[in-house]
Design a protein around this motif. Structure first.
Motif, PDB file in Angstrom:
ATOM      1  N   ALA A   1     -29.647  70.080 -16.623  1.00  0.00           N
ATOM      2  CA  ALA A   1     -28.244  70.925 -16.593  1.00  0.00           C
ATOM      3  C   ALA A   1     -27.885  71.778 -17.360  1.00  0.00           C
ATOM      4  CB  ALA A   1     -27.223  69.231 -15.973  1.00  0.00           C
ATOM      5  N   SER A   2     -26.333  71.965 -17.599  1.00  0.00           N
ATOM      6  CA  SER A   2     -26.087  73.195 -18.357  1.00  0.00           C
ATOM      7  C   SER A   2     -25.532  71.811 -19.740  1.00  0.00           C
ATOM      8  CB  SER A   2     -24.572  73.653 -18.174  1.00  0.00           C
ATOM      9  OG  SER A   2     -23.882  72.684 -17.845  1.00  0.00           O
TER      10      SER A   2
ATOM     11  N   HIS B   1     -30.241  61.780 -11.966  1.00  0.00           N
ATOM     12  CA  HIS B   1     -29.346  60.925 -12.487  1.00  0.00           C
ATOM     13  C   HIS B   1     -29.118  60.357 -11.529  1.00  0.00           C
ATOM     14  CE1 HIS B   1     -25.516  59.934 -14.662  1.00  0.00           C
ATOM     15  NE2 HIS B   1     -24.799  59.985 -13.396  1.00  0.00           N
TER      16      HIS B   1
ATOM     17  N   ARG C   1     -22.267  64.854 -20.546  1.00  0.00           N
ATOM     18  CA  ARG C   1     -21.724  63.886 -19.552  1.00  0.00           C
ATOM     19  C   ARG C   1     -22.880  63.374 -18.259  1.00  0.00           C
ATOM     20  NH1 ARG C   1     -20.306  63.490 -13.706  1.00  0.00           N
ATOM     21  NH2 ARG C   1     -21.998  64.354 -13.894  1.00  0.00           N
ATOM     22  N   LEU C   2     -23.883  63.475 -18.230  1.00  0.00           N
ATOM     23  CA  LEU C   2     -24.275  62.741 -17.708  1.00  0.00           C
ATOM     24  C   LEU C   2     -25.349  61.462 -18.228  1.00  0.00           C
ATOM     25  CD1 LEU C   2     -26.198  65.191 -15.559  1.00  0.00           C
ATOM     26  CD2 LEU C   2     -24.502  64.017 -14.681  1.00  0.00           C
TER      27      LEU C   2
ATOM     28  N   GLU D   1     -22.716  69.903 -19.372  1.00  0.00           N
ATOM     29  CA  GLU D   1     -23.415  68.487 -18.109  1.00  0.00           C
ATOM     30  C   GLU D   1     -24.349  67.528 -18.559  1.00  0.00           C
ATOM     31  OE1 GLU D   1     -23.116  67.388 -14.175  1.00  0.00           O
ATOM     32  OE2 GLU D   1     -21.001  68.124 -15.314  1.00  0.00           O
ATOM     33  N   ARG D   2     -24.989  67.808 -19.580  1.00  0.00           N
ATOM     34  CA  ARG D   2     -26.296  67.179 -19.888  1.00  0.00           C
ATOM     35  C   ARG D   2     -25.634  65.957 -21.285  1.00  0.00           C
ATOM     36  NH1 ARG D   2     -31.361  69.738 -22.336  1.00  0.00           N
ATOM     37  NH2 ARG D   2     -32.650  70.269 -20.953  1.00  0.00           N
TER      38      ARG D   2
END
Length: 348
Positions: A20-21, A313, A27-28, A24-25
């Motif tokens: 992911a961007s 995820h 956030r996950l 996003e990384r």
């Protein structure tokens, strides 16, 4: 000295390697730590890596952990590790002190000398000097926490003497184990290690138990041991599904492991699992393989990561649940009861 630890703490570790961007990384990874807290885990750990997204693109672990702390309330938050030779040691002490204050005492400070050699050049250092730089910077960090003058007369603010008891040192070697033990620090053992060419099939316990023994022998009298064993673990409800993701993930990393000195053999999935010290499958499968790992009998902290499998995820979240519900209790973890875990999940 050789007695197994009966009650263990449970941790989740992420290198932030989701496909992911960067945003996003982050956030996950935050969601994974929040989920681990809901499932009763004792600690969440992150690694620091500069520049290289394939290694885990998190150059600022204290910034990230401050964000994670704001989303959680109980889980301890650790650096596994801060690459100390590449940091200003006074700033490390300051950032650690402020973070520990804001998180209400939840920091576990893992430090190490490792890092990609090219990163040292970017910071103006030679990676060959990492050990000497680490020793010098560690002395400054430790002195800052102890309230010793920094420079002429300045002392650390906010004061953080409590962090002297929460320093961890990562090492691959017996010498590193002795160093951590003499200092009274925690010992961090890696999820895998390259084998010597003379013993390419040595077990991970063959490599790590001498480090544990040296650490315990060097530990000052009266100092309780802290030994963290990190392991690659991916558990799924269905064994075949777990193996499918393992086959995809491990084959992505063959070249990296081969360059690091791992003996891969023929390259079949069972050979990759063995060569990279991976535990994968349904709960009963991983309980059996982890129970055969003699090092884990000796650790105080069980810390699991999905790297190098790195499944999507949702599967990481399910693996976290299965670890807390089925796997970790079979290995000596006594976390929140199922009823309490349910209340935590509802509250979240």
């Amino acid at each position: 000295m050789n007695a197994p630890v009966k009650t263990k703490r449970l941790g989740f570790f992420t290198r932030l390697l989701d496909e992911a961007s960067p945003g996003e990384r982050y956030r996950l990874a935050t969601e994974q730590i929040v989920h681990a807290e809901k499932c009763g885990f004792d600690a969440g750990w992150v690694a620091q890596h500069h520049f290289h997204e394939a290694e885990g693109g998190l150059p600022a672990p204290f910034v990230f952990l401050a964000h994670a702390a704001a989303r959680t309330s109980r889980i301890r938050l650790g650096t596994g590790i801060v690459t100390l030779p590449l940091e200003n040691p006074v700033r490390v002490a300051e950032d650690a002190a402020v973070f520990d204050l804001l998180s209400e005492g939840r920091l576990e400070l893992g430090l190490g000398s490792g890092g990609t050699p090219s990163a040292f050049a970017a910071f103006g250092y030679d990676s060959a000097d990492r050990a000497a730089i680490f020793d010098r910077h560690m002395a400054i960090v430790r002195g800052a926490f102890a309230g010793k003058p920094l420079g002429v007369e300045d002392i650390l603010y906010p004061a953080a003497p409590q962090l002297l008891d929460r320093i961890w040192q990562a090492t691959f070697s017996v010498g590193g184990g002795i160093r951590a033990g003499k200092a009274g620090d925690g010992l961090m053992l890696s999820r895998t290690q390259p084998r010597d060419k003379q013993a390419p099939r040595a077990s991970l316990a063959d490599l790590q138990l001498p480090i544990v023994d040296a650490y315990l022998k060097a530990l000052p009298a009266g100092r309780a041991p802290r030994i963290l064993g990190s392991r690659t673990l991916f558990v799924a409800d269905d064994r075949n599904e777990a193996l499918r993701f393992a086959d995809i993930g491990l084959r992505r990393t063959i070249d990296h492991f081969a360059a690091a000195g791992f003996a891969i053999g023929g390259g079949s999935l069972p050979e990759l699992i063995a060569a990279f010290d991976v535990h994968v499958g349904a709960p009963d499968d991983v309980i059996a393989s982890l129970s055969a790992d003699r090092t884990l009998e000796r650790v105080t902290d069980l810390v699991f990561q999905v790297h190098s499998i790195d499944p999507p995820h949702p599967h990481i979240l399910r693996s976290i649940e299965l670890i807390a519900e089925k796997v970790a209790p079979a290995l000596g973890w006594r976390g929140p009861s199922a009823e309490r875990r349910g209340r935590l999940a509802i509250a979240g």
